[in-house]
Design a protein around this motif. Structure first.
Motif, PDB file in Angstrom:
ATOM      1  N   LEU A 339     -12.462   1.012 -16.727  1.00  0.00           N
ATOM      2  CA  LEU A 339     -11.105   0.889 -16.757  1.00  0.00           C
ATOM      3  C   LEU A 339     -10.383   2.314 -16.406  1.00  0.00           C
ATOM      4  N   ASN A 340     -10.774   3.405 -16.928  1.00  0.00           N
ATOM      5  CA  ASN A 340      -9.933   4.494 -16.543  1.00  0.00           C
ATOM      6  C   ASN A 340      -9.944   5.073 -15.205  1.00  0.00           C
ATOM      7  N   ALA A 341     -10.958   4.699 -14.332  1.00  0.00           N
ATOM      8  CA  ALA A 341     -11.229   4.956 -13.094  1.00  0.00           C
ATOM      9  C   ALA A 341     -10.427   3.763 -12.161  1.00  0.00           C
ATOM     10  N   PHE A 342     -10.087   2.998 -12.682  1.00  0.00           N
ATOM     11  CA  PHE A 342      -9.468   1.861 -11.790  1.00  0.00           C
ATOM     12  C   PHE A 342      -8.007   2.440 -11.122  1.00  0.00           C
ATOM     13  N   GLY A 343      -7.286   3.297 -11.804  1.00  0.00           N
ATOM     14  CA  GLY A 343      -5.909   3.691 -11.321  1.00  0.00           C
ATOM     15  C   GLY A 343      -6.155   4.501 -10.170  1.00  0.00           C
ATOM     16  N   ALA A 344      -7.284   5.675 -10.367  1.00  0.00           N
ATOM     17  CA  ALA A 344      -7.324   6.679  -9.493  1.00  0.00           C
ATOM     18  C   ALA A 344      -8.080   5.804  -8.132  1.00  0.00           C
ATOM     19  N   ASP A 345      -8.977   5.056  -8.359  1.00  0.00           N
ATOM     20  CA  ASP A 345      -9.710   4.319  -7.303  1.00  0.00           C
ATOM     21  C   ASP A 345      -8.657   3.610  -6.497  1.00  0.00           C
ATOM     22  N   TYR A 346      -7.693   2.931  -7.319  1.00  0.00           N
ATOM     23  CA  TYR A 346      -6.712   2.113  -6.606  1.00  0.00           C
ATOM     24  C   TYR A 346      -5.895   3.050  -5.740  1.00  0.00           C
ATOM     25  N   GLN A 347      -5.548   4.136  -6.186  1.00  0.00           N
ATOM     26  CA  GLN A 347      -4.535   4.856  -5.458  1.00  0.00           C
ATOM     27  C   GLN A 347      -5.183   5.336  -4.195  1.00  0.00           C
ATOM     28  N   LYS A 348      -6.493   5.526  -4.390  1.00  0.00           N
ATOM     29  CA  LYS A 348      -7.238   6.259  -3.205  1.00  0.00           C
ATOM     30  C   LYS A 348      -7.339   4.941  -2.004  1.00  0.00           C
ATOM     31  N   GLU A 349      -7.748   3.917  -2.603  1.00  0.00           N
ATOM     32  CA  GLU A 349      -7.905   2.734  -1.623  1.00  0.00           C
ATOM     33  C   GLU A 349      -6.252   2.139  -1.098  1.00  0.00           C
ATOM     34  N   TYR A 350      -5.280   2.367  -1.846  1.00  0.00           N
ATOM     35  CA  TYR A 350      -4.060   1.932  -1.229  1.00  0.00           C
ATOM     36  C   TYR A 350      -3.672   2.917  -0.336  1.00  0.00           C
ATOM     37  N   LEU A 351      -3.844   4.345  -0.623  1.00  0.00           N
ATOM     38  CA  LEU A 351      -3.462   5.423   0.505  1.00  0.00           C
ATOM     39  C   LEU A 351      -4.244   5.120   1.659  1.00  0.00           C
ATOM     40  N   ASN A 352      -5.568   4.878   1.750  1.00  0.00           N
ATOM     41  CA  ASN A 352      -6.241   4.487   2.875  1.00  0.00           C
ATOM     42  C   ASN A 352      -5.626   3.314   3.587  1.00  0.00           C
ATOM     43  N   MET A 353      -5.389   2.275   2.796  1.00  0.00           N
ATOM     44  CA  MET A 353      -4.609   1.072   3.426  1.00  0.00           C
ATOM     45  C   MET A 353      -3.356   1.387   4.250  1.00  0.00           C
ATOM     46  N   MET A 354      -2.564   2.105   3.471  1.00  0.00           N
ATOM     47  CA  MET A 354      -1.300   2.478   4.074  1.00  0.00           C
ATOM     48  C   MET A 354      -1.448   3.355   5.329  1.00  0.00           C
ATOM     49  N   ARG A 355      -2.488   4.368   5.290  1.00  0.00           N
ATOM     50  CA  ARG A 355      -2.774   4.851   6.742  1.00  0.00           C
ATOM     51  C   ARG A 355      -2.946   3.923   7.575  1.00  0.00           C
ATOM     52  N   ASN A 356      -3.916   3.218   7.356  1.00  0.00           N
ATOM     53  CA  ASN A 356      -4.179   2.275   8.280  1.00  0.00           C
ATOM     54  C   ASN A 356      -3.063   1.217   8.820  1.00  0.00           C
ATOM     55  N   LYS A 357      -2.206   0.824   8.029  1.00  0.00           N
ATOM     56  CA  LYS A 357      -0.917   0.246   8.423  1.00  0.00           C
ATOM     57  C   LYS A 357      -0.102   1.049   9.167  1.00  0.00           C
ATOM     58  N   LEU A 358      -0.089   2.527   9.195  1.00  0.00           N
ATOM     59  CA  LEU A 358       0.506   3.195   9.838  1.00  0.00           C
ATOM     60  C   LEU A 358      -0.200   3.762  11.253  1.00  0.00           C
ATOM     61  N   GLY A 359      -1.162   3.365  11.319  1.00  0.00           N
ATOM     62  CA  GLY A 359      -2.068   3.813  12.444  1.00  0.00           C
ATOM     63  C   GLY A 359      -2.645   5.447  12.370  1.00  0.00           C
ATOM     64  N   LEU A 360      -2.812   5.761  11.124  1.00  0.00           N
ATOM     65  CA  LEU A 360      -3.314   7.000  10.992  1.00  0.00           C
ATOM     66  C   LEU A 360      -4.791   7.233  10.533  1.00  0.00           C
ATOM     67  N   LYS A 361      -5.516   7.574  11.478  1.00  0.00           N
ATOM     68  CA  LYS A 361      -7.014   7.695  11.091  1.00  0.00           C
ATOM     69  C   LYS A 361      -7.538   9.130  10.347  1.00  0.00           C
ATOM     70  N   ILE A 362      -6.836  10.066  10.951  1.00  0.00           N
ATOM     71  CA  ILE A 362      -7.129  11.192  10.318  1.00  0.00           C
ATOM     72  C   ILE A 362      -6.483  11.379   8.933  1.00  0.00           C
ATOM     73  N   SER A 363      -7.161  11.727   7.787  1.00  0.00           N
ATOM     74  CA  SER A 363      -6.707  11.914   6.535  1.00  0.00           C
ATOM     75  C   SER A 363      -5.846  13.358   6.259  1.00  0.00           C
ATOM     76  N   LYS A 364      -4.412  13.258   5.958  1.00  0.00           N
ATOM     77  CA  LYS A 364      -4.161  14.552   5.722  1.00  0.00           C
ATOM     78  C   LYS A 364      -3.225  14.526   4.302  1.00  0.00           C
ATOM     79  N   ASP A 365      -3.219  15.435   3.577  1.00  0.00           N
ATOM     80  CA  ASP A 365      -2.735  15.517   2.272  1.00  0.00           C
ATOM     81  C   ASP A 365      -1.135  15.185   2.133  1.00  0.00           C
ATOM     82  N   GLU A 366      -0.457  15.420   3.301  1.00  0.00           N
ATOM     83  CA  GLU A 366       0.918  15.276   3.290  1.00  0.00           C
ATOM     84  C   GLU A 366       1.150  13.573   3.648  1.00  0.00           C
ATOM     85  N   ASP A 367      -0.032  12.983   3.823  1.00  0.00           N
ATOM     86  CA  ASP A 367       0.260  11.560   4.125  1.00  0.00           C
ATOM     87  C   ASP A 367       0.897  10.764   2.792  1.00  0.00           C
ATOM     88  N   ALA A 368       0.621  11.066   1.702  1.00  0.00           N
ATOM     89  CA  ALA A 368       0.892  10.408   0.398  1.00  0.00           C
ATOM     90  C   ALA A 368       2.539  10.376   0.361  1.00  0.00           C
TER      91      ALA A 368
END
Length: 521
Positions: A339-368
């Motif tokens: 359960l404690n891992a859910f929040g962090a895992d969700y944020q990671k998956e959400y960030l990846n999903m939003m990157r994809n919505k924006l057309g960003l394939k390269i992961s950068k810290d400032e994307d968040a």
């Protein structure tokens, strides 16, 4: 019409010892045998050929008397015995005790091409779990369920499917807004399809009653038939099961947030153990991007199930499932770890999903920061979520901020609200976005193609569903057929259907069925 049926659930799990079909408490049983009520004059409105094929049925079968009779509840398919599931649940955060299938009746399990499916009629009459309700459903809600289940599938969102939509030929009394003005509506029946209709609440029921023997039977059955990849034994088996459910639930929520879907009633009895969207009641898609929006009139005051709160509610519901499974594990720590891992895992998956919505394939810290600033910006004036992300794909690397803004401005409900301050913030964000896409190796054409593959052009907006309902009430199903075909290809341009790529019309802003809906069905 030939179905390859099996009845594992009713053969391997304890049944209600009484077959009296009256509302009551059912103890020590996972289900109650109950037959659908025969409709007066059933007629087929629409069926999904793809879903039929997945069950081993043909288009010819769909047009047969057997199909009509079986999936309207008029006759029971040979060598099957319909049943309603027993479960409990938390509703709007409060423990509700026994709930169960109050207006759903499982017909049988079907195997085709090594795939197991459960067929369930919704709106086919009362069960021992109907409480004060009549067990029927109306055309209005049945159209919404039939269209939405299939629309979600084609969007790539895990979901139950819908085989058929039928009129019963009977009238059903409903108070659509719970305001003391009931009226008769056309009765209807949907045949839903899923691996099973087991919910978080099935486990909650037996745990709450300290019926640990039945809890273990149900959990072992569920793992055996629906999670065969779990090979561990003992406590580890139950932990692996919970881990899998947590992960698939997380993935489902990420998809909801991706397309702007709001479920509206995320009670634990409406959460599938398979991580698929289930129970389409007062759902909706975001029109303007508003994380505080809920389509459910019952939730209007506290907005518990608002769009932005869906990840937190999913976690809250998983806590209730963890509590239900605890008697099989007797150790809180490994459950808490998941359960404690859910929040962090969700944020990671959400960030990846939003990157994809924006057309960003390269992961950068400032994307968040880029993503967070965008979601704040989208709320400054009414901005259509679907249109914004779809049009953003047309922004080119060399575009000025003025040209980029011109590309997305169709998404604004009222351009006059773009004052100097808000315009300045948009220009700043678009400048940062331009910098980011210029760091990407994809060219404009490639990026547009990838963005359009996950940012739908067409979603089932509530006003579209309401137009369809209004026409169907008059016996005109042409719009139902049109929308069904449109929503099978939500990511395609479909230029002949451009009229549906539009903001919510003003007349739909406050119209019943278009802005807010009740749980009434």
């Amino acid at each position: 019409m030939k179905l390859h049926t099996q009845n594992n659930f009713t053969a391997e799990l304890p049944a209600d010892t009484s077959e009296i079909n009256v509302p009551r408490q059912v103890e020590g049983a996972c289900f109650s045998f109950v037959e659908p009520k025969k409709p007066t004059n059933p007629s087929l409105i629409h069926a999904s050929v793809e879903v039929a094929n997945s069950l081993g049925l043909s288009e010819e079968d769909i047009l047969s008397e057997d199909f009509l009779n079986t999936f309207s509840g008029n006759t029971v398919y040979p060598e099957t015995k319909p049943y309603a599931l027993a479960y409990a649940g938390h509703q709007f955060g409060n423990w509700a005790g026994q709930l169960g299938d109050g207006r759903a009746i499982n017909l049988t399990e079907v195997v085709h091409n090594d795939k197991l499916s459960t067929l369930q009629l919704k709106g086919a009459g009362p069960t021992p779990y109907s409480r004060t309700a009549d067990g029927f459903a109306v055309l209005r809600s049945s159209i919404r369920e039939h269209l939405c289940a299939e629309a979600m599938h084609y969007l790539g969102v895990p979901t139950t499917r819908s085989l058929s939509l039928m009129l019963s030929g009977d009238e059903v009394l409903r108070d659509i807004l719970y305001n003391g003005n009931p009226a008769y509506e056309k009765g209807a029946i949907v045949c839903r399809v899923a691996p099973s209709f087991i919910r978080f609440g099935n486990f909650e029921l037996f745990s709450s009653r300290k019926d640990h023997a039945t809890l273990q039977l149900l959990t072992d059955y569920t793992i055996k038939h629906h999670f065969p990849e779990i090979k561990s034994e003992g406590v580890d088996k139950y932990l692996d099961f919970f881990q899998t459910v947590a992960q698939t639930t997380l993935e489902m929520i990420v998809h909801w947030q991706r397309v702007g879907f709001v479920h509206g009633v995320m009670n634990t009895d409406n959460m599938s153990i398979h991580g698929i969207t289930i129970d389409y009641g007062p759902y909706g898609w975001l029109e303007d991007y508003d994380p505080n929006w809920t389509p459910n009139t019952t939730d209007r005051q506290y907005k518990r199930y608002r769009f932005g709160n869906q990840p937190d509610i999913a976690l809250w519901n998983l806590y209730q499932l963890a509590n239900a499974l605890y008697p099989l594990i007797n150790d809180a720590k490994p459950l808490e770890t998941i359960l404690n891992a859910f929040g962090a895992d969700y944020q990671k998956e959400y960030l990846n999903m939003m990157r994809n919505k924006l057309g960003l394939k390269i992961s950068k810290d400032e994307d968040a920061i880029l993503i967070e600033s965008l979601t704040e910006l989208l709320q400054l004036i009414e901005t259509d979520m679907t249109i914004f992300f779809r049009n953003l794909s047309s922004v080119k690397k060399e575009d000025s901020t003025e040209i980029a803004l011109d590309t997305i401005k169709e998404a604004f409900y009222n351009e006059k609200d773009l004052n100097e301050s808000i315009l300045g913030k948009w220009y700043t964000w678009l400048e940062h976005y331009s910098d980011r896409i210029n760091e990407e190796s994809l060219n404009d054409v490639e990026r547009k193609e990838q963005m359009n593959a996950i940012n739908p052009k067409y979603v089932l907006r509530n006003y579209m569903a309401q137009l369809c309902i209004d026409a169907a009430d008059k016996g005109d199903y042409s719009l139902l057929n049109e929308l069904f075909e449109l929503l099978k290809k939500p990511y395609d341009e479909q230029p002949d259907s451009q009229k549906w790529f539009a903001k919510r019309p003003d007349w739909a802003r406050d119209k019943v069925g278009c802005s807010m809906l009740s749980c009434s069905s």
